[in-house]
Structures are given as structure tokens and as C-alpha cells.
Design a protein around this motif. Structure first.
Motif, PDB file in Angstrom:
ATOM      1  N   GLN A   1       1.824  -8.757  54.911  1.00 50.95           N
ATOM      2  CA  GLN A   1       3.191  -9.711  55.321  1.00 50.95           C
ATOM      3  C   GLN A   1       2.685 -11.058  55.022  1.00 50.95           C
ATOM      4  N   TYR A   2       3.584 -11.542  53.972  1.00 48.62           N
ATOM      5  CA  TYR A   2       3.334 -12.895  53.806  1.00 48.62           C
ATOM      6  C   TYR A   2       4.590 -13.795  53.944  1.00 48.62           C
ATOM      7  N   GLU A   3       5.525 -13.108  54.505  1.00 43.11           N
ATOM      8  CA  GLU A   3       6.823 -13.911  54.670  1.00 43.11           C
ATOM      9  C   GLU A   3       7.412 -13.097  55.726  1.00 43.11           C
ATOM     10  N   VAL A   4       8.410 -13.802  56.594  1.00 47.48           N
ATOM     11  CA  VAL A   4       9.171 -13.061  57.730  1.00 47.48           C
ATOM     12  C   VAL A   4       9.593 -11.892  57.404  1.00 47.48           C
ATOM     13  N   SER A   5      10.157 -11.568  56.180  1.00 49.14           N
ATOM     14  CA  SER A   5      10.683  -9.983  55.874  1.00 49.14           C
ATOM     15  C   SER A   5       9.937  -9.512  54.596  1.00 49.14           C
ATOM     16  N   ALA A   6       8.906 -10.286  54.138  1.00 49.52           N
ATOM     17  CA  ALA A   6       8.423  -9.817  52.845  1.00 49.52           C
ATOM     18  C   ALA A   6       7.004  -9.265  53.091  1.00 49.52           C
ATOM     19  N   TYR A   7       6.749  -8.075  52.425  1.00 50.04           N
ATOM     20  CA  TYR A   7       5.648  -7.450  52.463  1.00 50.04           C
ATOM     21  C   TYR A   7       4.879  -6.837  51.238  1.00 50.04           C
ATOM     22  N   ALA A   8       3.832  -7.125  50.903  1.00 52.64           N
ATOM     23  CA  ALA A   8       3.193  -6.743  49.496  1.00 52.64           C
ATOM     24  C   ALA A   8       1.973  -6.131  49.368  1.00 52.64           C
ATOM     25  N   LYS A   9       1.772  -5.283  48.381  1.00 48.29           N
ATOM     26  CA  LYS A   9       0.392  -4.891  48.236  1.00 48.29           C
ATOM     27  C   LYS A   9      -0.329  -5.898  47.476  1.00 48.29           C
ATOM     28  N   PRO A  10      -1.816  -5.997  47.480  1.00 53.57           N
ATOM     29  CA  PRO A  10      -2.524  -7.218  46.733  1.00 53.57           C
ATOM     30  C   PRO A  10      -1.895  -7.711  45.571  1.00 53.57           C
ATOM     31  N   ASN A  11      -1.738  -8.837  45.640  1.00 55.08           N
ATOM     32  CA  ASN A  11      -1.349  -9.729  44.352  1.00 55.08           C
ATOM     33  C   ASN A  11       0.137  -9.276  43.751  1.00 55.08           C
ATOM     34  N   GLN A  12       0.787  -8.777  44.634  1.00 54.38           N
ATOM     35  CA  GLN A  12       2.319  -8.380  44.134  1.00 54.38           C
ATOM     36  C   GLN A  12       3.317  -9.185  44.933  1.00 54.38           C
ATOM     37  N   GLU A  13       2.953 -10.342  45.449  1.00 52.64           N
ATOM     38  CA  GLU A  13       4.256 -11.166  46.089  1.00 52.64           C
ATOM     39  C   GLU A  13       5.051 -11.270  45.221  1.00 52.64           C
ATOM     40  N   CYS A  14       6.237 -11.798  45.582  1.00 52.02           N
ATOM     41  CA  CYS A  14       7.457 -12.123  44.235  1.00 52.02           C
ATOM     42  C   CYS A  14       7.133 -13.825  44.499  1.00 52.02           C
ATOM     43  N   ARG A  15       6.648 -14.070  43.218  1.00 53.07           N
ATOM     44  CA  ARG A  15       6.411 -15.379  42.954  1.00 53.07           C
ATOM     45  C   ARG A  15       7.491 -16.412  42.857  1.00 53.07           C
ATOM     46  N   HIS A  16       8.705 -15.861  42.722  1.00 56.96           N
ATOM     47  CA  HIS A  16       9.688 -16.805  42.574  1.00 56.96           C
ATOM     48  C   HIS A  16      10.314 -17.039  44.085  1.00 56.96           C
ATOM     49  N   ASN A  17      10.106 -16.156  44.772  1.00 52.42           N
ATOM     50  CA  ASN A  17      10.658 -16.418  46.179  1.00 52.42           C
ATOM     51  C   ASN A  17       9.560 -17.172  47.017  1.00 52.42           C
ATOM     52  N   VAL A  18       8.347 -17.088  46.779  1.00 48.73           N
ATOM     53  CA  VAL A  18       7.331 -17.959  47.206  1.00 48.73           C
ATOM     54  C   VAL A  18       7.686 -19.305  46.547  1.00 48.73           C
ATOM     55  N   HIS A  19       8.038 -19.506  45.471  1.00 48.87           N
ATOM     56  CA  HIS A  19       8.012 -20.928  44.954  1.00 48.87           C
ATOM     57  C   HIS A  19       9.314 -21.600  45.679  1.00 48.87           C
ATOM     58  N   TYR A  20      10.536 -20.870  46.058  1.00 46.22           N
ATOM     59  CA  TYR A  20      11.520 -21.327  46.994  1.00 46.22           C
ATOM     60  C   TYR A  20      11.088 -21.756  48.375  1.00 46.22           C
ATOM     61  N   TRP A  21      10.257 -20.745  48.921  1.00 50.05           N
ATOM     62  CA  TRP A  21       9.682 -21.048  50.376  1.00 50.05           C
ATOM     63  C   TRP A  21       8.777 -22.315  50.481  1.00 50.05           C
ATOM     64  N   GLN A  22       8.108 -22.699  49.030  1.00 51.16           N
ATOM     65  CA  GLN A  22       7.156 -23.823  49.163  1.00 51.16           C
ATOM     66  C   GLN A  22       7.945 -24.948  48.761  1.00 51.16           C
TER      67      GLN A  22
END
Length: 381
Positions: free
Chosen positions: A229-250
């Protein structure tokens, strides 16, 4: 060169879901006319942004998978002609299993779309019916399999919990079914009743106690399957985070094209929020207008634009950043909000005593309880 993201909005869908408060419309779709408007919108966006490169593109809706592969071939080629892009550009498209022609997957991939986000929501037909979805569980399974067969390596499955008449067993079944497909990413979020939706007018009966139990057991199940889990509702396998949404959240900057699309731009005179005119028919009429300046409020497709106050910047920073499972750093907070860290520390001490966060001189991070009561945390900051 500064990295930014690009959001593209496709405003039509087959049928409006009763929980949906997004800018989506059932009637009036004209793919050719909309493409021309997007291209003109893009032209003005390129004039507005200087010294940037695009790191990610997200195509949301509505139901973007209603449009053809050629539509995206033309549009994404124009994006690359208008902006520099990173070598590892992420291009995500939302796809509805009930609005897909399976032979389009290869065309989407050829157009440059390299990540799909499938709005499955549930793998049980009675739950899908209650949510007003136009697909069946069988169609969802087939869509995933056909996308893999076409060559898509990065696929997110969107699931909801806290559904009408959903038991703990129902929710865990949906999660386990999704996990068995071996996606690289899961978005798993609770149904919320939003204003201006059919569910708001006639609220379904929801069991919050079941939702709480499902939240605890569901997270454990997802983690045991190798997702982080890397965000309240997002879960990823290693190195598979949604880069676009992380950019928003940052709290990163992003350009925006399409009816109702929202953008954020940091300029010398402050941080701008802007959105394009919302109704597709009105958006199409903006084709004949010209820019009055290379700024958000001079853009002919803009509906509204304004500079954030310092208080708004701080609130939006936390609204986004606190969704992430990572600490808030002093230097990041001060550079993006112009806020005073020492003042913030005093506000955070009562939250620390409640067990909602851990705190030191240069950073703080929410605990599990802090994420569970995120709305309360936000009201106190």
C-alpha cells in the motif's frame, strides 16, 4: 527541465452510474469534433507551459475506452509534437469492461497507451447491477484476459467496497478474485455518497461496521498477495505505482485538456488552479475563440481560473499529500505551501496524542488510525 503531468478528459459514457459525480454525459458524443477541440486546447496549453517535459498522461472520464485507437493515435502524436516527454512516459487510460471492443486493445497499445485502469468495481453481478454498471463479471474477466493477450503489461483493477448489501465474505471474494488475475496494481476504495448523484437523492443502505471489518481484513489479504500500500486506496506490486497519481498527491503541476479537465500550474505570481468549461457542447463551441494571453485565465477553453491563497495551498497540499503512505517532510511542506513549520508543529501535537501521527522536528507521518480518520486530521491542520 521541470517534470509535469497531463490529464485528458473524455466526457461521455454509456450510462451514468448512480454513485458517479464526475463530469460524464450519456448523450451527444461526436468523436471527430471532440478530437479537433482537444487538439486546439492542446495547442494553447503548449503556449502556456515553458521549460517543462511530460512524465505521465492520464486519460479519464467518462469512459475513454469508447473512443477508437485512431483517436488516441492522433491525439498522443500531437502531445509529443507539442511537449517534450520523458523516455519512460507513462500513459494510462481508464477502461470500462462494458464499453470495450476487445480488438481495440492492440490499437490502444500501438497509439502509445501503456497502462490500463479497468473499472471493474465488483466481480459479482448482483453488486454490479446495484451500482448501475453496464458490464457483467464475465465481461470483466474477459476484458482483463484480452488486454493481457494484446500485450498490456501494466493493468490496474478498480474495486469498491462498502457496497449495498455487501457482506464481509462478498468483499473478500471480490478482492481474492482480483488478486487471482495477477494484476500489478489494485485500487480498492470505499463507496461514498456524493452530492448531485442518484445515490445522494435516494441513498442505499450501507453497513459501516461491515465496511470497517472489510477494510482491516481486506488490507491484510492484499498485503499477503505481494502488494504494497502506497496511498489510502492504492496497492502496487514492486515498482508498479501509478506515477501519474503519485505526481498529483505530491502536489505536482499538471496540464489539462478536455471538457471539465482540471489543471494546476505554479507561476511567478502564484499557484494557479484552472478548469476547462464543463459541458461538452459548450467546450466544442470554444474552438472559434482565441487566446488573450499565455496564462490559465487567458486560455480560450478555460471555464474558471484562480490563484490559490496561502491557506488554500496548505489545505490542498495536505488534502493530496496525506493520502500517501510516506512522511511529510519539512522542506517539501515549506517550499510548496510557504507555510511555517513551527506553527504546524503546534497543530500536530494534539493529533500525535490521539495516535493519529508520529512526529519529529523535520517530518511527520500518519498512523493507521490517522488514515482511518483522515477527514478529522484534515479539519485540524
Amino acid at each position: 527541465m521541470k517534470d509535469i503531468a497531463l490529464y485528458i478528459h473524455f466526457p461521455w459514457c454509456v450510462r451514468k452510474c448512480p454513485y458517479c459525480d464526475f463530469n460524464s454525459h450519456e448523450a451527444g458524443r461526436d468523436e471527430a469534433a471532440y478530437l479537433q477541440a482537444l487538439l486546439k486546447d492542446l495547442e494553447y496549453e503548449a503556449q502556456m507551459w515553458q521549460g517543462v517535459q511530460i512524465k505521465s498522461i492520464f486519460i479519464g472520464g467518462g469512459t475513454p475506452s469508447l473512443a477508437s485507437g485512431q483517436f488516441y493515435q492522433t491525439l498522443l502524436a500531437a502531445v509529443k509534437d507539442s511537449f517534450p516527454v520523458t523516455h519512460d512516459l507513462e500513459v494510462t487510460m481508464e477502461a470500462n469492461p462494458g464499453a470495450l471492443e476487445y480488438d481495440r486493445f492492440e490499437a490502444y497499445l500501438a497509439a502509445g497507451i501503456n497502462r490500463l485502469s479497468m473499472g471493474v468495481q465488483s466481480f459479482q453481478d448482483e453488486k454490479l447491477h446495484a451500482l448501475g454498471r453496464v458490464h457483467s463479471s464475465q465481461q470483466a474477466a474477459k476484458a482483463f484476459e484480452e488486454a493481457r493477450k494484446a500485450g498490456f503489461k501494466r493493468i490496474n483493477l478498480d474495486l469498491m467496497f462498502g457496497l449495498p448489501d455487501q457482506s464481509l465474505e462478498d468483499g473478500l471474494y471480490d478482492l481474492q478474485t482480483a488478486i487471482d488475475f495477477n494484476p500489478d496494481h489494485l485500487s480498492w476504495y470505499q463507496l461514498t455518497i456524493e452530492p448531485n448523484t442518484a445515490f445522494y437523492a435516494q441513498p442505499p443502505k450501507l453497513d459501516l461496521e461491515v465496511s470497517h471489518d472489510l477494510w482491516e481484513q481486506g488490507r491484510a489479504l492484499i498485503h499477503s498477495a505481494g502488494f504494497k500500500q502506497y496511498e489510502v486506496s492504492a496497492y502496487a506490486k514492486p515498482n508498479q505505482e501509478c506515477r501519474h497519481n503519485v505526481h498529483y498527491w505530491q502536489f505536482g503541476d499538471y496540464a489539462a485538456i478536455g471538457a471539465g479537465a482540471h489543471g494546476k500550474q505554479t507561476r511567478d505570481d502564484g499557484v494557479w488552479r484552472y478548469h476547462k468549461t464543463r459541458l461538452p457542447a459548450h467546450y466544442l463551441k470554444r474552438l472559434d475563440r482565441v487566446a488573450t494571453s499565455a496564462t490559465p485565465n487567458g486560455h480560450p477553453f478555460t471555464g474558471q481560473a484562480h490563484v490559490l491563497t496561502r491557506e488554500d495551498r496548505e489545505f490542498e497540499y495536505f488534502l493530496n499529500h496525506l493520502r500517501l503512505i510516506k512522511p511529510v517532510q519539512k522542506h517539501d511542506y515549506e517550499s510548496k505551501t510557504a507555510g511555517d513549520w513551527s506553527v504546524l508543529l503546534e497543530k500536530m501535537k494534539p493529533l500525535e496524542s490521539l495516535g493519529y501521527l508520529t512526529l519529529n522536528e523535520n517530518s511527520f507521518q500518519l498512523t493507521d488510525d490517522g488514515f482511518a480518520f483522515l477527514d478529522e486530521v484534515l479539519t485540524r491542520l
